[in-house]
Write a protein that holds these residues in place. Sequence first.
Motif, PDB file in Angstrom:
ATOM      1  N   GLY A   1      23.074  17.578 -24.366  1.00  0.00           N
ATOM      2  CA  GLY A   1      24.318  17.096 -23.799  1.00  0.00           C
ATOM      3  C   GLY A   1      25.440  16.916 -24.795  1.00  0.00           C
TER       4      GLY A   1
ATOM      5  N   HIS B   1      17.061  15.904 -16.794  1.00  0.00           N
ATOM      6  CA  HIS B   1      18.458  15.838 -16.395  1.00  0.00           C
ATOM      7  C   HIS B   1      19.406  16.036 -17.570  1.00  0.00           C
ATOM      8  CE1 HIS B   1      17.412  11.685 -17.573  1.00  0.00           C
ATOM      9  NE2 HIS B   1      18.663  11.617 -17.984  1.00  0.00           N
ATOM     10  N   TYR B   2      18.893  16.062 -18.817  1.00  0.00           N
ATOM     11  CA  TYR B   2      19.753  16.307 -19.957  1.00  0.00           C
ATOM     12  C   TYR B   2      20.183  17.769 -19.989  1.00  0.00           C
ATOM     13  CZ  TYR B   2      18.860  11.783 -22.134  1.00  0.00           C
ATOM     14  OH  TYR B   2      18.795  10.457 -22.419  1.00  0.00           O
ATOM     15  N   ASP B   3      21.442  18.000 -20.323  1.00  0.00           N
ATOM     16  CA  ASP B   3      21.944  19.363 -20.460  1.00  0.00           C
ATOM     17  C   ASP B   3      21.621  19.889 -21.849  1.00  0.00           C
ATOM     18  OD1 ASP B   3      23.047  19.331 -17.912  1.00  0.00           O
ATOM     19  OD2 ASP B   3      24.905  18.401 -18.642  1.00  0.00           O
TER      20      ASP B   3
ATOM     21  N   SER C   1      17.247  27.982 -21.788  1.00  0.00           N
ATOM     22  CA  SER C   1      18.249  27.754 -20.756  1.00  0.00           C
ATOM     23  C   SER C   1      17.821  28.350 -19.426  1.00  0.00           C
ATOM     24  CB  SER C   1      19.584  28.360 -21.192  1.00  0.00           C
ATOM     25  OG  SER C   1      20.556  28.220 -20.192  1.00  0.00           O
TER      26      SER C   1
ATOM     27  N   LYS D   1      15.698  23.527 -12.399  1.00  0.00           N
ATOM     28  CA  LYS D   1      16.755  22.828 -11.678  1.00  0.00           C
ATOM     29  C   LYS D   1      16.887  23.374 -10.262  1.00  0.00           C
ATOM     30  CE  LYS D   1      21.676  21.707 -11.897  1.00  0.00           C
ATOM     31  NZ  LYS D   1      22.938  21.895 -12.650  1.00  0.00           N
TER      32      LYS D   1
ATOM     33  N   GLN E   1      27.811  28.490 -17.956  1.00  0.00           N
ATOM     34  CA  GLN E   1      28.121  27.139 -18.407  1.00  0.00           C
ATOM     35  C   GLN E   1      28.335  27.079 -19.919  1.00  0.00           C
ATOM     36  OE1 GLN E   1      25.021  24.562 -17.013  1.00  0.00           O
ATOM     37  NE2 GLN E   1      25.142  25.307 -14.923  1.00  0.00           N
TER      38      GLN E   1
ATOM     39  N   MET F   1      26.293  27.644 -22.671  1.00  0.00           N
ATOM     40  CA  MET F   1      25.333  26.869 -23.448  1.00  0.00           C
ATOM     41  C   MET F   1      25.644  26.988 -24.935  1.00  0.00           C
ATOM     42  SD  MET F   1      21.266  27.412 -23.816  1.00  0.00           S
ATOM     43  CE  MET F   1      21.606  28.976 -24.607  1.00  0.00           C
TER      44      MET F   1
END
Length: 680
Positions: free
Chosen positions: A505, A531-533, A630, A637, A656, A658
């Motif tokens: 994140g 839930h961490y990006d 990823s 997800k 997104q 990354m």
Amino acid sequence: MASGLLTDACLESDRMAPEPEPEPEPELAGWTPEEQPAGVGKGLLQDEDSCSDCSNYVKAATSLHSFVLEGKTLFPEIFQTSQLLFYERFRAYQDYILADCKASEVREFTAEFLEKVLEPSGWRAVWHTNVFEVLVEVTDVDFSALKAVVRLAEPYLCESQVSTFTLECMNELLELKEHRLPLQELWVVFDDSGAFDETALAIEHVRFFYQNIWRNWDEEEEDEYDYFVRCVEPRLRLHYDILEDRVPSGLIVDYRNLLSQCEESYRKFLNLRSSLSNSNSDSEQENISMVEGLKLYSEIEQLKQKLKLIENPLLRYVFGYQKNSNIQAKGVRVSGQKVTHVVSSTIRTGLLQSLLRDKLCQESCKEELEIQFHSDPLSAINSCYEGDTVIVCPGHYVVHGTFSIADSIELEGYGLPDDVVIEKRGKGDTFVDCTGADIKISSLKFVQHGAVEGIISIHRGKTTLENCVLQCETTGVTVRTSAELLMKNSDLYGAKGAGLEIYPGSKCTLSDNGIHHCKEGILIKDFLDEHYDIPKITLVNNVVHNNEGYGVVLVKPTIFSDLQANAQDATEGNKALKIPTSGEVDADEKVDFEEIIQCATDKMELYARTDFSDQVEGNYEIINELVAASTKKGQMKKKRLSELGIMEADDNLMSQEMFISIVGNQFKWNGKGSFGTFLF
């Protein structure tokens, strides 16, 4: 009393030295030593020819000291056993008590050990609880139950916080307990003949084990390998690392909170399981209880996993902890005025003229500046408000505190970094804590000593490091979740952990830096919490070299381990990961590799005289692994969203961004290669 003994004992910092010289012991909470203990001397288990036979244990335990209880009641002297060193406890559990037993066999092995070394009767002890201490005599020992059969000693000696524990009350209490007390609640009365030394040490090991090592849920876990390796050793190391200030204070708090939560959840789970086993009905309430039990079980497993990460001496520093800084930003001054703080031990006219010309009286500065002078950089930073500037003049500054920067300020050195040195001495968690929205640090050299955490920790906001030198001792720069780092033209070296830790994140841009002579160069983390990006990373023209491990390490759960098999080139084995072509990537996971390759090619034209074969391979290797991670996280997800009935999932995860770009980097002479993965 017992907790004070275990917490306040002064321990040697070199835990595994064969012949350590014990340091003087401080006064222990709740005890008044008759004489200051000086260690165990030729203490427990120092016999080099040790084996599993307990005869060596008996021979080794030869010199113990004594102390007396502090209070109104005059108790006899007690054996001093709590100051044992790490390796003494380690060898006792490994060689004599637990050996290669399973968790389900711990009590059996402990009972067998006690039966060989414990005197079955004829000794006195102080029965210690949270409420009282009372003197008792041991008449027998129930080894299988790890309990002693006792009676009150004469004369009756009792120390209590309340006055209700009379002789009659204590006799009634013992009768309720059938005169059987847990061995870990007994402190053996001192006897200088040496006849009860082994008894005192053995009880100390039982007490320490059940207070600090054993967990109520251990027996229910699968015994994949022996209990000592799986649980005892890592927990024992953590205990001593905490006592020796080797663990960040925030991580200690996290661990104890997790342990309390797990114990509470496990207690609820046991109660729920007991109520279900006693119920024969198939009612709706029972079904609800079963669902609740499954949730508790899942919660316990997650908590246990997090505890294991902290207990493991390697993973502990790989993952660190999510520290929440309590430093509050001051904001803008009431007057609205911004101040320039000048730091210098002495101000000479020549230096002042140079400052006025180069920094303080520039043509672009239309407003009149307010200037404050400081003799050390720490006081200057503590005086800053939003928008202030700190200029550090050439010199060597020694600080003993932490730079806590919560406002958006500029901290710059006036001169070359090697001429403007800030050195931290004394113990502390971090050197520089950054929580401001926009912090800029430039032209400084930071030298770290005696810290537990890294040299710079960015908790939130954006921090820019430019033209800095970072001489580390533990971890280098840590970029935590939701924080941003822009680091360019800087040199980072000497970290015993990773030179740079990138949390999920976060956003990290590295350009034209040197990262070298660390344990690992750059460490990119991927937590268990899904839930961490994945962090957004830019690596351009950095030189990562001479690190002990890998240049770049990606830490990820074992759920991703199958990706390596899909990404490896069968002909190359484990040497390098294969970059998938557009035909090998599904339509919803496609990445524009031509654009990445073109970026790399453009960079190569700037360095035509350099051999880039290793560099390009290293850059591609990193790109491939990040894409794989990823992609897998994107699939997980989508699956979770579909299970919840939410059909809107981003198929093009790479849109997104990354990573922005990973080009032009050089990876040289790293001990294990340019890129690696660490599975947990």
